[in-house]
Design an enzyme around this catalytic site. Structure first.
Site, PDB file in Angstrom:
ATOM      1  CG  HIS A  37     -67.483 -86.006 120.401  1.00 20.26           C
ATOM      2  ND1 HIS A  37     -67.064 -86.595 119.215  1.00 20.26           N
ATOM      3  CD2 HIS A  37     -67.774 -87.038 121.223  1.00 20.26           C
ATOM      4  CE1 HIS A  37     -67.091 -87.911 119.337  1.00 20.26           C
ATOM      5  NE2 HIS A  37     -67.516 -88.207 120.552  1.00 20.26           N
ATOM      6  CB  CYS A  38     -72.993 -84.681 122.322  1.00 20.27           C
ATOM      7  SG  CYS A  38     -73.697 -83.484 121.195  1.00 20.27           S
ATOM      8  CB  THR A  83     -70.128 -97.692 116.720  1.00 20.65           C
ATOM      9  OG1 THR A  83     -70.100 -97.874 118.145  1.00 20.65           O
ATOM     10  CG2 THR A  83     -68.917 -96.891 116.287  1.00 20.65           C
ATOM     11  NE  ARG A 130     -66.646 -90.893 115.905  1.00 18.27           N
ATOM     12  CZ  ARG A 130     -66.997 -91.439 117.060  1.00 18.27           C
ATOM     13  NH1 ARG A 130     -68.103 -92.162 117.136  1.00 18.27           N
ATOM     14  NH2 ARG A 130     -66.255 -91.289 118.136  1.00 18.27           N
ATOM     15  NE  ARG A 136     -62.770 -99.424 123.464  1.00 20.54           N
ATOM     16  CZ  ARG A 136     -63.635 -98.419 123.543  1.00 20.54           C
ATOM     17  NH1 ARG A 136     -64.930 -98.653 123.504  1.00 20.54           N
ATOM     18  NH2 ARG A 136     -63.210 -97.176 123.666  1.00 20.54           N
ATOM     19  CG  HIS A 187     -62.266 -88.653 122.341  1.00 21.36           C
ATOM     20  ND1 HIS A 187     -63.146 -87.601 122.195  1.00 21.36           N
ATOM     21  CD2 HIS A 187     -63.024 -89.782 122.209  1.00 21.36           C
ATOM     22  CE1 HIS A 187     -64.369 -88.085 122.010  1.00 21.36           C
ATOM     23  NE2 HIS A 187     -64.327 -89.391 122.004  1.00 21.36           N
ATOM     24  CG  ASP A 263     -67.958 -89.017 124.445  1.00 18.59           C
ATOM     25  OD1 ASP A 263     -68.507 -89.167 123.340  1.00 18.59           O
ATOM     26  OD2 ASP A 263     -67.421 -89.953 125.068  1.00 18.59           O
TER      27      ASP A 263
HETATM   28  C1  0GY Z   1     -67.067 -91.751 121.955  1.00 19.54           C
HETATM   29  C2  0GY Z   1     -66.351 -92.938 122.376  1.00 19.54           C
HETATM   30  C3  0GY Z   1     -66.741 -94.240 122.262  1.00 19.54           C
HETATM   31  C4  0GY Z   1     -67.813 -94.731 121.476  1.00 19.54           C
HETATM   32  C5  0GY Z   1     -68.236 -94.269 120.310  1.00 19.54           C
HETATM   33  O1  0GY Z   1     -69.573 -94.300 118.436  1.00 19.54           O
HETATM   34  C6  0GY Z   1     -69.264 -94.891 119.465  1.00 19.54           C
HETATM   35  O2  0GY Z   1     -69.748 -95.967 119.800  1.00 19.54           O
HETATM   36  O3  0GY Z   1     -67.736 -93.162 119.807  1.00 19.54           O
HETATM   37  C7  0GY Z   1     -65.941 -95.236 122.994  1.00 19.54           C
HETATM   38  O4  0GY Z   1     -66.475 -96.316 123.297  1.00 19.54           O
HETATM   39  O5  0GY Z   1     -64.747 -94.974 123.280  1.00 19.54           O
HETATM   40  O6  0GY Z   1     -66.518 -90.823 121.365  1.00 19.54           O
HETATM   41  O7  0GY Z   1     -68.253 -91.682 122.159  1.00 19.54           O
END
Ligand code: 0GY
Length: 310
Positions: A37-38, A83, A130, A136, A187, A263
């Protein structure tokens, strides 16, 4: 701005950049270990951030990701679409394509994705999509659209990665259990670590995994879940101790359905940026035998992302 000049992006105020000089972990991962996960962010001048993004990160490109992989003693990566890039998978795909076969990808796609686009993503090394449920981070997507996408990717042998808060699990339960693929939870379903492992919130998640053999969990992100935080700067390397019992419970109960990831580059952290070397040194506290470590870091991710090599 001239049409051909790259857009200049300004980071979200208070944004914490990734650790530039992570320590060398004391824990040596087993040969072939996978950081499952990265992310990559941009760089924005080459791969612009999505207009509908909820944050603007620092750039964090593939060269830095793969340098970190080598520094930490890992062999492979799973690059998960972040995201801030919406459903534009170009940065992630570019990273995977330039990994020499040592990375796989998890994409974000919309209902309008064509079969040809899915085939191209597969050829690039994508093995999952995903679905994100954090308000948020993303706008709401109707469940029927997500189910339609899941049905489209299932024949490719892909899985669905889901990201949600523990308090939202009851309302998402029926949706998750209707998915036709392997379902990988980010997570540990984000438990509130002030509550006990044996408490109702975490045990609800455990029940999801117990009753549904297609559900896996990433035992990742202690730095996001911890209230005790990293150790003081006194040479101690057992950070994020309050998260240990949760991750260890999942690893011991479901040894064949757990994955681990850094991450990196750690989006949206507000209080501190972890030393990625310390995150690796968290592993022997949660996977306490060589066999548990081999499953967590090698056998399980290989089965999911490189099944043709297992
Ligand atoms: C993570 C956690 C977060 C963000 C994202 O794709 C993302 O923007 O996953 C977060 O803000 O908790 O897994 O990277």
């Amino acid at each position: 701005m001239a049409e051909d000049s790259p857009e200049i992006f300004t980071k979200t105020p208070g944004w914490l950049d990734w650790c530039p000089d992570p320590s060398k972990p004391r824990f040596v991962p087993p040969p072939g270990a996978v950081d499952a996960h990265c992310h990559v962010f941009g760089p924005g001048a080459e791969f612009p951030y999505a207009p509908q993004r909820k944050y603007t990160p620092c750039d964090a490109g593939k060269q830095q990701l793969y340098a970190l992989r080598d520094h930490l003693g890992f062999a492979r990566n799973v690059v998960v679409q972040a995201t801030c890039h919406g459903a534009d998978n170009r940065a992630m795909v570019d990273a995977v394509r330039h990994s020499g076969g040592r990375a796989r990808g998890v994409a974000t796609v919309r209902r309008a994705v064509t079969d040809l686009e899915l085939e191209d993503l597969h050829a690039a090394g994508v093995r999952g999509v995903r679905f994100n449920f954090l308000k948020r981070l993303v706008d709401f997507t109707p469940r029927d659209e997500l189910l339609e996408i899941a049905a489209r990717i299932a024949p490719l042998g892909w899985h669905v990665v889901v990201y949600f808060e523990a308090v939202d699990l009851p309302q998402l339960w029926d949706f998750f259990t209707a998915l036709p693929t392997t379902v990988v939870v980010d997570h540990m379903g984000r438990p509130d670590v002030r509550e006990p492992v044996a408490g109702p919130q975490f045990q609800r998640f455990v029940r999801l995994m117990r009753e549904h053999a297609n559900v896996w969990s990433k035992v990742s992100c202690p730095e996001r879940l911890s209230l005790s935080g990293p150790p003081a700067l006194n040479g101690e390397r057992n950070a994020y101790r309050d998260v240990v019992p949760f991750a260890r419970y999942l690893i011991e109960t479901f040894p064949e359905r757990v994955l681990w990831g850094t991450d990196w580059p750690h989006p949206n952290l507000k209080n501190h940026m972890p030393d990625d070397g310390l995150l690796v040194d968290f592993i022997p506290h949660i996977a306490v035998t060589a066999e548990a470590q081999r499953r967590l870091l090698v056998a399980n991710p290989m089965r999911l992302y490189w099944p043709e090599e297992t």
